[in-house]
Write a protein that holds these residues in place. Structure first.
Motif, PDB file in Angstrom:
ATOM      1  N   PHE A 118       0.839  -1.197   0.000  1.00  0.00           N
ATOM      2  CA  PHE A 118       0.000   0.000   0.000  1.00  0.00           C
ATOM      3  C   PHE A 118       0.876   1.250   0.000  1.00  0.00           C
ATOM      4  O   PHE A 118       0.676   2.158  -0.811  1.00  0.00           O
ATOM      5  CB  PHE A 118      -0.915  -0.001   1.225  1.00  0.00           C
ATOM      6  N   VAL A 119       1.858   1.281   0.893  1.00  0.00           N
ATOM      7  CA  VAL A 119       2.753   2.433   0.957  1.00  0.00           C
ATOM      8  C   VAL A 119       3.566   2.549  -0.325  1.00  0.00           C
ATOM      9  O   VAL A 119       3.729   3.642  -0.878  1.00  0.00           O
ATOM     10  CB  VAL A 119       3.672   2.315   2.188  1.00  0.00           C
ATOM     11  N   ARG A 120       4.073   1.428  -0.819  1.00  0.00           N
ATOM     12  CA  ARG A 120       4.862   1.445  -2.060  1.00  0.00           C
ATOM     13  C   ARG A 120       4.032   1.985  -3.219  1.00  0.00           C
ATOM     14  O   ARG A 120       4.549   2.696  -4.086  1.00  0.00           O
ATOM     15  CB  ARG A 120       5.360   0.026  -2.338  1.00  0.00           C
ATOM     16  N   SER A 121       2.734   1.667  -3.255  1.00  0.00           N
ATOM     17  CA  SER A 121       1.885   2.143  -4.354  1.00  0.00           C
ATOM     18  C   SER A 121       1.710   3.654  -4.317  1.00  0.00           C
ATOM     19  O   SER A 121       1.410   4.280  -5.333  1.00  0.00           O
ATOM     20  CB  SER A 121       0.506   1.466  -4.277  1.00  0.00           C
ATOM     21  N   LEU A 122       1.912   4.257  -3.145  1.00  0.00           N
ATOM     22  CA  LEU A 122       1.745   5.704  -3.001  1.00  0.00           C
ATOM     23  C   LEU A 122       3.029   6.466  -3.301  1.00  0.00           C
ATOM     24  O   LEU A 122       2.982   7.581  -3.835  1.00  0.00           O
ATOM     25  CB  LEU A 122       1.278   6.038  -1.582  1.00  0.00           C
ATOM     26  N   ILE A 123       4.173   5.885  -2.970  1.00  0.00           N
ATOM     27  CA  ILE A 123       5.434   6.610  -3.124  1.00  0.00           C
ATOM     28  C   ILE A 123       6.268   6.110  -4.301  1.00  0.00           C
ATOM     29  O   ILE A 123       7.202   6.784  -4.728  1.00  0.00           O
ATOM     30  CB  ILE A 123       6.272   6.518  -1.837  1.00  0.00           C
TER      31      ILE A 123
END
Length: 216
Positions: A118-123
């Motif tokens: 989830f975090v990787r998809s944002l950054i």
């Protein structure tokens, strides 16, 4: 023939469907009188919260981009494998930031198959890290111009989204370059290597089951 290849064929054909000669049919008329009953509110689980979750995503992305020096966030950006402790720390950071409650964090885990993804998809991935992640696949290969462009499209996607499902290789913009996707440019062995590489990139944002603590 694979499902993604059939989907590519369907997309190419859909603009031609309008040219098929239409058969004229006699119109059918009905004589029913509509009756409107009293209004009743209906709650659809998951739909009413969509707007709030998108706000949570947007706020979380802004927060993460401002804290890229954090060790766990840096690991995700640089494609460095996470540990179970890293994921615990990531959840603590998001919880204490006040960006969302347990419900939003739980939903983030569900929709992205893990908080790390989830975090990787944002950054996204650091561009150099994305290139380096493909270094093993590229080693010893002499690529054509189209193959290089195809790989650059993958790097662009990884830089923006942080991970990539292999099925996307059979969709635009990849099929804009070659209608058959990777099948039109690489051997089956090379495609298997490429898919393995994408899976390894995804895996760095996850924690292997064997490394997770099991409590009684």
């Amino acid at each position: 023939m694979t499902t993604p290849m059939l989907e590519t064929l369907r997309r190419h054909l859909r603009d031609l469907v309008k040219l098929i000669e239409k058969h004229h049919r006699k119109p059918l008329y009905t004589d029913f009188e509509d009756e409107i009953g009293s209004e009743t509110g209906v709650e659809l689980p998951g739909f009413a919260e969509a707007g709030d979750f998108e706000k949570f995503r947007a706020k979380t992305r802004a927060f993460l981009l401002e804290h890229q020096d954090n060790t766990v966030i840096h690991k995700l950006r640089m494609n460095i494998p996470l540990t179970a402790t890293d994921l615990d720390e990531l959840e603590r950071i998001l919880s204490e930031s006040g960006l969302g409650g347990p419900e939003e964090i739980a939903r983030a885990k569900e929709v992205s198959h893990g908080l790390g993804l989830f975090v990787r998809s944002l950054i996204g991935l650091d561009r150099e890290a994305a290139k380096q992640s493909l270094a093993t696949f590229l080693k010893g290969k002499t690529l054509t111009a189209n193959q290089i462009e195809f790989i650059n499209l993958i790097i662009d996607h990884l830089t923006e989204h942080g991970a990539m499902d292999a099925a996307l290789l059979y969709e635009s913009p990849f099929t804009d370059l070659t209608p058959q996707g990777p099948d039109g440019l690489f051997t089956s062995t090379q495609i298997d290597e490429l898919i393995d590489t994408l899976e390894q990139i995804t895996a760095t944002a996850l924690v292997p089951p064997c490394s997770q603590q099991i409590t009684a």
